[in-house]
Design an enzyme around this catalytic site. Structure first.
Site, short mmCIF file in Angstrom:
data_model
loop_
_atom_site.label_atom_id
_atom_site.label_comp_id
_atom_site.label_asym_id
_atom_site.label_seq_id
_atom_site.Cartn_x
_atom_site.Cartn_y
_atom_site.Cartn_z
N ASP A 1 40.55 4.80 92.16
CA ASP A 1 39.63 5.57 91.31
C ASP A 1 38.18 5.11 91.34
O ASP A 1 37.28 5.93 91.26
CB ASP A 1 40.10 5.49 89.85
CG ASP A 1 41.52 5.97 89.65
OD1 ASP A 1 42.28 6.03 90.63
OD2 ASP A 1 41.88 6.26 88.50
N GLU B 1 48.38 -5.79 86.93
CA GLU B 1 47.99 -4.54 87.62
C GLU B 1 47.43 -4.86 89.01
O GLU B 1 47.71 -4.18 89.98
CB GLU B 1 46.95 -3.82 86.77
CG GLU B 1 46.52 -2.46 87.29
CD GLU B 1 45.58 -1.73 86.33
OE1 GLU B 1 45.14 -2.35 85.32
OE2 GLU B 1 45.28 -0.55 86.57
#
Ligand code: GLC
Length: 422
Positions: free
Chosen positions: A160, A390
């Site tokens: 992103d 993550e």
């Protein structure tokens, strides 16, 4: 003492919301498209029924035109922005309006091969969903028939916040119809997340496409952000190979030929993006017409889907080694010290287990078992030291972003159990 394998499985249990897995509690409280593909491949190692369920639940969000959206909002949650009221889409189950890299068919083939022909009744409807989505990519995101697919929003890349979008995104205004409510920075430190201006641009794009009623042709005309992107195209080609394989297994001869023709076109288009002077592949900005030469991991992902000539693989490997020689945890999502490099901010430097897994597969495919094994081992070691974060700061090795992350857990299971290693 519980092992890391047990911990990984416990994370997948904790993140289960009824047959689908949220990426992590709080920060990402819905079903995300490519996360679910990686999660399904992890489940396939020990619970094939649950693996199929993950994909079946994702397909509940598939649109009539074939697109599988990047988020399926199965339940309400107020810990995430932008929610369904911002997307303004019209599907029976609430969804976002953009998509994500098509790992779905890759996961489906993995499940098929694990399950054996006994589960054909379960594979077939998912194969049909994947084929519809594959056709959507070519129709909606390559209307000029170039063989490369185009992203209309940075979030469609799955990477992103990558510096690859900086130049194209800077042209997008920061004005929005929708008030921007940052909820992500209530969950993790703002220094790891996108900056406010970029978030406003992300929402500006959503406003434009919502006004187009999410019709692909009007979006194509109105989009101020259009990137013919190599990471997504490489994943699409790998998905195409896996779909062609499944079509043949099911005796769908015409579909196999249709998919093979698309694969051939994409294979040569992708090869055309090779840049010998940079020793990597590059995307193209369709608004400016220029090549995007920001150095990111995407430049190496074509290894996953192409059988490259030896000289090209060797050149890529040399470049990959230049990027990683000083790092504790490869592979960085931006070249260290290049403009845009930020080792803790997401997609601007950190190492992600899923990206490493794609690179491991690509290196194996292209006859580089030693490099693949080194990357597999260092990824496993990073997770064993820091847990299922993550992503990882590649310089210090620190686990960053959200914790108890599903795709890190599922990928760990594959890296220790499933990928070929000595
Ligand atoms: C972030 C990532 C994206 C991922 C999502 C859920 O938005 O950039 O790739 O799918 O989180 O994990």
């Amino acid at each position: 003492m519980t092992s890391r394998i047990d911990e990984a499985k416990a994370i997948l249990v904790a993140n289960d919301r009824g047959g689908y897995t949220v990426p992590t509690d709080g920060l990402y409280p819905f079903q995300w498209n490519w996360d679910s593909a990686f999660v399904a491949m992890g489940f396939a190692l020990y619970d094939i029924d649950r693996a199929f369920r993950e994909l079946e639940r994702l397909v509940e969000g598939q649109w009539a035109d074939g697109m599988i959206p990047h988020i399926v909002f199965h339940q309400k949650s107020d810990t995430y922005f932008p929610g369904p009221d911002v997307w303004r889409t019209h599907h029976a189950v609430a969804t976002s309006g953009i998509t994500q890299p098509p790992m779905f068919a890759v996961a489906l083939r993995t499940l098929h091969d694990r399950a054996g022909d006994g589960d054909r009744a379960r594979v077939l409807p998912l194969y049909e969903a994947a084929l519809k989505w594959q056709r959507w990519w070519y129709r909606a995101r390559d209307p000029e028939g170039t063989g490369l697919v185009t992203l209309l929003h940075p979030w469609e890349s799955g990477s992103d916040n990558s510096p690859a979008w900086d130049v194209a995104l800077a042209r997008v205004p920061t004005t929005t119809e929708t008030p921007v409510l940052r909820k992500d920075i209530g969950h993790v430190n703002a220094s790891m997340r996108p900056r406010d201006d970029d978030y406003a641009r992300f929402i500006h794009l959503v406003d434009i496409y919502a006004r187009c009623g999410w019709d692909p042709a009007s979006q194509w005309d109105k989009a101020p952000f259009k990137i013919a992107e190599i990471q997504t195209t490489a994943i699409l080609l790998r998905a195409g190979e896996d779909l062609e394989y499944l079509a043949k297994r099911f005796g769908r001869i015409e579909e196999a030929a249709e998919i093979a023709a698309l694969n051939a076109k994409t294979r040569s288009a992708l090869l055309g993006q090779w840049r010998p002077d940079l020793s990597r592949f590059v995307s193209r900005d369709l608004v400016s017409g220029e090549a995007i030469d920001a150095p990111t991991q995407a430049g190496f992902i074509p290894l996953l889907a192409l059988d490259l000539p030896h000289e090209i693989t060797e050149a890529m490997l040399g470049e990959m080694q230049n990027w990683t020689s000083e790092l504790k945890v490869p592979f960085p999502t931006t070249k260290p010290n290049a403009p845009g490099w930020e080792p803790k901010r997401y997609w601007r430097g950190p190492a992600w287990a899923i990206i490493n897994c794609l690179l491991v597969e690509g290196l194996l495919r292209n006859g580089q078992p030693d490099a693949a094994e080194a990357l597999r081992r260092s990824t496993v070691a990073a997770i064993e030291r820091e847990g299922f974060a993550e992503y990882f700061d590649p310089v210090t090795g620190e686990g960053c972003g959200g914790l108890g992350f599903s795709w890190t857990a599922a990928t760990y299971l594959r890296l220790v159990g499933d990928m070929p290693h000595p």
